[in-house]
Write a protein that holds these residues in place. Structure first.
Motif, mmCIF file in Angstrom:
data_model
loop_
_atom_site.group_PDB
_atom_site.id
_atom_site.type_symbol
_atom_site.label_atom_id
_atom_site.label_comp_id
_atom_site.label_asym_id
_atom_site.label_seq_id
_atom_site.Cartn_x
_atom_site.Cartn_y
_atom_site.Cartn_z
ATOM 1 N N ALA A 39 0.694 -1.230 -0.075
ATOM 2 C CA ALA A 39 0.205 -0.070 -0.283
ATOM 3 C C ALA A 39 0.526 1.156 -0.424
ATOM 4 O O ALA A 39 0.147 2.648 -0.066
ATOM 5 C CB ALA A 39 -0.803 -0.326 1.481
ATOM 6 N N GLY A 40 2.303 1.189 -0.011
ATOM 7 C CA GLY A 40 2.725 2.566 -0.165
ATOM 8 C C GLY A 40 3.258 2.520 1.670
ATOM 9 O O GLY A 40 4.033 4.013 1.516
ATOM 10 N N HIS A 41 2.623 2.255 2.352
ATOM 11 C CA HIS A 41 3.044 2.183 4.152
ATOM 12 C C HIS A 41 4.594 2.321 4.469
ATOM 13 O O HIS A 41 5.187 0.727 3.835
ATOM 14 C CB HIS A 41 2.233 1.896 5.300
ATOM 15 N N ARG A 42 5.143 1.696 5.276
ATOM 16 C CA ARG A 42 6.012 1.442 6.363
ATOM 17 C C ARG A 42 5.817 0.549 7.588
ATOM 18 O O ARG A 42 5.130 1.481 8.456
ATOM 19 C CB ARG A 42 7.354 2.640 6.966
ATOM 20 N N VAL A 43 6.294 -0.539 7.446
ATOM 21 C CA VAL A 43 6.634 -1.039 8.967
ATOM 22 C C VAL A 43 7.457 -0.776 9.950
ATOM 23 O O VAL A 43 8.554 -1.016 9.280
ATOM 24 C CB VAL A 43 6.850 -2.795 7.883
ATOM 25 N N ALA A 44 6.832 0.420 10.490
ATOM 26 C CA ALA A 44 7.653 0.381 12.325
ATOM 27 C C ALA A 44 8.359 -0.100 12.841
ATOM 28 O O ALA A 44 9.442 -0.014 13.368
ATOM 29 C CB ALA A 44 7.413 1.749 12.387
ATOM 30 N N ALA A 152 -7.998 1.769 2.552
ATOM 31 C CA ALA A 152 -9.187 2.467 2.617
ATOM 32 C C ALA A 152 -8.782 3.247 3.915
ATOM 33 O O ALA A 152 -8.632 4.964 3.777
ATOM 34 C CB ALA A 152 -10.471 1.917 2.285
ATOM 35 N N GLN A 153 -9.130 3.617 4.868
ATOM 36 C CA GLN A 153 -9.115 4.614 6.149
ATOM 37 C C GLN A 153 -8.021 5.055 6.761
ATOM 38 O O GLN A 153 -7.127 6.729 6.693
ATOM 39 C CB GLN A 153 -9.487 3.680 7.474
ATOM 40 N N LEU A 154 -6.549 4.003 5.783
ATOM 41 C CA LEU A 154 -5.876 4.348 6.285
ATOM 42 C C LEU A 154 -4.843 5.346 4.905
ATOM 43 O O LEU A 154 -3.458 5.626 5.271
ATOM 44 C CB LEU A 154 -4.601 3.694 6.478
ATOM 45 N N ASP A 155 -5.416 5.966 4.596
ATOM 46 C CA ASP A 155 -5.051 6.245 3.037
ATOM 47 C C ASP A 155 -5.884 7.611 2.979
ATOM 48 O O ASP A 155 -7.534 7.700 2.566
ATOM 49 C CB ASP A 155 -5.454 5.457 1.636
#
Length: 173
Positions: A39-44, A152-155
């Motif tokens: 989705a383009g996020h980072r796994v912290a 969708a809610q984190l976009d």
């Protein structure tokens, strides 16, 4: 989705709650990591803890206090057996519970697993401006939760509204 709005990558932590899983066989945690990154996020950060309310709370409390972590997705411990304690561990940490998350998750799960969906105690909420989503421990449940609700809610581009719009830490940058 509004393509004219820029995507904002988030830092998301993944917590697997299990008495038996290791990094080698944690398929549900891996599903979440893959989906978060796709989705383009980072796994912290990614961790596995025993199904023990105090171990769960210890890790979550660290992540909630960390201003660099925007959201947490957990997998496991949401059932009804004696060791399932994720909701009991998480709820006292929440500033606000997102009631509709569990309701929608069970509705979507019903389409796939019928009445077995009533065994899920999936919950979500916000604590110190960190969103927390607690999913069941199966890979299928993680796919359903991420693909049909959380992504969708984190976009930030999701309209008419999304949770990113409400993240004070993120929008202050």
């Amino acid at each position: 989705m509004d393509p004219s709005i820029p995507f904002i990558p988030l830092d998301i932590a993944v917590l697997t709650i299990s008495d038996s899983r290791t990094e080698v066989d944690d398929t549900s945690g891996q599903v979440l990591v893959q989906r978060i990154e796709q989705a383009g996020h980072r796994v912290a950060e990614r961790r596995i803890v025993k199904d023990d309310i105090y171990q769960i709370r210890a890790v979550l409390s660290q992540w909630i206090a960390n201003p660099e972590i925007n959201a947490v997705v957990t997998t496991g411990g949401t059932g009804v057996t004696g060791r399932d304690g994720t909701p009991e561990a998480v709820k006292p940490l929440l500033d606000k519970k997102i009631e509709g998350f569990g309701e929608l998750f069970r509705m979507l799960s019903y389409e796939e697993i019928k009445t077995s969906s009533l065994q899920s105690r999936a919950v979500a909420g916000v604590a110190n401006a960190t969103y927390i989503f607690c999913l069941p421990g199966s890979s299928g449940a993680c796919r359903t939760g991420w693909d049909r609700l959380i992504e969708a809610q984190l976009d930030h581009r999701t309209r008419p509204c999304n949770l990113v719009m409400l993240m004070p830490r993120l929008l202050e940058r």
